[in-house]
Enzyme design. Structure first.
Site, PDB file in Angstrom:
ATOM      1  CD1 TRP A  31      -2.057   2.248   1.264  1.00  0.00           C
ATOM      2  CD2 TRP A  31      -3.447   0.535   0.998  1.00  0.00           C
ATOM      3  NE1 TRP A  31      -3.323   2.754   1.168  1.00  0.00           N
ATOM      4  CE2 TRP A  31      -4.205   1.723   1.006  1.00  0.00           C
ATOM      5  CE3 TRP A  31      -4.111  -0.696   0.851  1.00  0.00           C
ATOM      6  CZ2 TRP A  31      -5.582   1.735   0.873  1.00  0.00           C
ATOM      7  CZ3 TRP A  31      -5.480  -0.672   0.720  1.00  0.00           C
ATOM      8  CH2 TRP A  31      -6.199   0.521   0.724  1.00  0.00           C
ATOM      9  CB  SER A  65       0.529  -0.564   7.224  1.00  0.00           C
ATOM     10  OG  SER A  65       1.328   0.176   6.342  1.00  0.00           O
ATOM     11  CG  PHE A  66      -4.199  -4.334  10.072  1.00  0.00           C
ATOM     12  CD1 PHE A  66      -4.274  -3.465  11.151  1.00  0.00           C
ATOM     13  CD2 PHE A  66      -4.758  -5.596  10.197  1.00  0.00           C
ATOM     14  CE1 PHE A  66      -4.897  -3.847  12.328  1.00  0.00           C
ATOM     15  CE2 PHE A  66      -5.386  -5.988  11.363  1.00  0.00           C
ATOM     16  CZ  PHE A  66      -5.458  -5.112  12.440  1.00  0.00           C
ATOM     17  CD  GLU A  67      -2.955  -6.861   5.707  1.00  0.00           C
ATOM     18  OE1 GLU A  67      -2.563  -5.904   5.030  1.00  0.00           O
ATOM     19  OE2 GLU A  67      -4.064  -6.874   6.281  1.00  0.00           O
ATOM     20  CB  CYS A  89       3.669   4.685   3.787  1.00  0.00           C
ATOM     21  SG  CYS A  89       3.072   6.369   3.549  1.00  0.00           S
ATOM     22  CB  VAL A  90      -0.755   4.539   7.757  1.00  0.00           C
ATOM     23  CG1 VAL A  90      -2.272   4.466   7.728  1.00  0.00           C
ATOM     24  CG2 VAL A  90      -0.175   3.170   8.076  1.00  0.00           C
ATOM     25  CB  THR A  95     -12.714   7.051   7.675  1.00  0.00           C
ATOM     26  OG1 THR A  95     -11.595   6.203   7.370  1.00  0.00           O
ATOM     27  CG2 THR A  95     -13.489   7.347   6.412  1.00  0.00           C
ATOM     28  CG  HIS A  97      -9.398   2.316   7.824  1.00  0.00           C
ATOM     29  ND1 HIS A  97     -10.495   1.497   7.755  1.00  0.00           N
ATOM     30  CD2 HIS A  97      -8.343   1.535   7.530  1.00  0.00           C
ATOM     31  CE1 HIS A  97     -10.123   0.282   7.429  1.00  0.00           C
ATOM     32  NE2 HIS A  97      -8.816   0.274   7.290  1.00  0.00           N
ATOM     33  CE1 TYR A 122       5.216   1.272  14.484  1.00  0.00           C
ATOM     34  CE2 TYR A 122       6.379   3.360  14.495  1.00  0.00           C
ATOM     35  CZ  TYR A 122       5.207   2.651  14.465  1.00  0.00           C
ATOM     36  OH  TYR A 122       4.001   3.314  14.426  1.00  0.00           O
TER      37      TYR A 122
HETATM   38  C1  DLZ Z   1      -7.478  -0.001   4.115  1.00  0.00           C
HETATM   39  C2  DLZ Z   1      -6.224   0.810   4.177  1.00  0.00           C
HETATM   40  C3  DLZ Z   1      -6.292   2.226   4.154  1.00  0.00           C
HETATM   41  C4  DLZ Z   1      -7.592   2.969   4.114  1.00  0.00           C
HETATM   42  N1  DLZ Z   1      -5.192   2.976   4.155  1.00  0.00           N
HETATM   43  C5  DLZ Z   1      -3.979   2.358   4.199  1.00  0.00           C
HETATM   44  C6  DLZ Z   1      -2.790   3.137   4.221  1.00  0.00           C
HETATM   45  O1  DLZ Z   1      -2.773   4.376   4.156  1.00  0.00           O
HETATM   46  N2  DLZ Z   1      -1.609   2.469   4.288  1.00  0.00           N
HETATM   47  C7  DLZ Z   1      -1.536   1.093   4.354  1.00  0.00           C
HETATM   48  O2  DLZ Z   1      -0.429   0.545   4.430  1.00  0.00           O
HETATM   49  N3  DLZ Z   1      -2.651   0.350   4.318  1.00  0.00           N
HETATM   50  C8  DLZ Z   1      -3.858   0.932   4.243  1.00  0.00           C
HETATM   51  N4  DLZ Z   1      -4.996   0.186   4.199  1.00  0.00           N
HETATM   52  C9  DLZ Z   1      -4.875  -1.305   4.131  1.00  0.00           C
HETATM   53  C10 DLZ Z   1      -4.719  -1.987   5.488  1.00  0.00           C
HETATM   54  O3  DLZ Z   1      -3.403  -1.818   5.995  1.00  0.00           O
HETATM   55  C11 DLZ Z   1      -4.985  -3.512   5.353  1.00  0.00           C
HETATM   56  O4  DLZ Z   1      -4.229  -4.035   4.287  1.00  0.00           O
HETATM   57  C12 DLZ Z   1      -6.448  -3.836   5.115  1.00  0.00           C
HETATM   58  O5  DLZ Z   1      -7.256  -3.237   6.103  1.00  0.00           O
HETATM   59  C13 DLZ Z   1      -6.701  -5.361   5.102  1.00  0.00           C
HETATM   60  O6  DLZ Z   1      -6.347  -5.949   6.368  1.00  0.00           O
END
Ligand code: DLZ
Length: 158
Positions: A31, A65-67, A89-90, A95, A97, A122
């Site tokens: 992402w 990133s969540f993974e 990178c988020v 929202t 999220h 990290y």
């Molecule tokens: C869903 C999501 C969103 C909205 N934004 C980001 C982001 O800015 N950066 C990132 O790495 N991942 C994002 N994701 C995906 C989540 O990390 C994850 O892959 C999904 O929620 C599935 O578990």
């Protein structure tokens, strides 16, 4: 302390141990891949600059990133690493999220650090917008990938 006036990309080369006998795992998020690709380039270049052998650097990708926590945990279970770096990178959207992902990754990596025998570094950028992310992935504020590589080497030595 990380501020806009001080970042680890300005580190003293001599303070970094030799990494030629070390093995590193890197988990990188797809992402925002323009940013995470630049973080990965920075980390790879810096690890190699300090002696790490390319065959001893294993890179795995995850969708977002969540993974990263799952990916790092799998690398711990596989074994053989002196340190593992996560890169993601988020970017804040409209929202909540953003907050949930940042919190999930941060607490997950903290937990792994407290419970596993190897350090997890990290490398998650959490920014308000794309420009802030660019500034920190090879732009005017250095490259967090470089910083993570230096920290990984130092913590592997620790
Ligand atoms: C869903 C999501 C969103 C909205 N934004 C980001 C982001 O800015 N950066 C990132 O790495 N991942 C994002 N994701 C995906 C989540 O990390 C994850 O892959 C999904 O929620 C599935 O578990």
């Amino acid at each position: 302390m990380a501020t806009e006036l001080h970042h680890l990309s300005d580190y003293d080369l001599k303070s970094v141990p030799d990494a030629s006998n070390m093995c590193f795992g890197i988990v990188v998020s797809e992402w925002n891949d323009e940013i995470t690709g630049a973080l990965l380039d920075g980390a790879l270049n810096t690890l190699k600059k300090h002696g790490a052998i390319p065959e001893n650097i294993h890179v795995k990708t995850v969708p977002g990133s969540f993974e990263l926590v799952y990916g790092a945990h799998q690398m711990i279970l596989n074994g053989g690493y002196d340190a593992i770096i996560i890169l993601g990178c988020v970017i804040r959207g409209g929202t909540p999220h953003f907050d949930y992902i940042c919190q999930g990754v941060t607490s997950g990596i903290s937990r792994l650090n407290a419970t596993s025998e190897i350090p997890i570094i990290y490398g998650l950028l959490t920014t308000e917008n794309l420009q802030q992310a660019k500034d920190r992935s090879g732009g005017c504020l250095g490259n967090k990938g470089d910083e993570c590589a230096v920290v990984a080497i130092k913590m592997a030595k620790f």
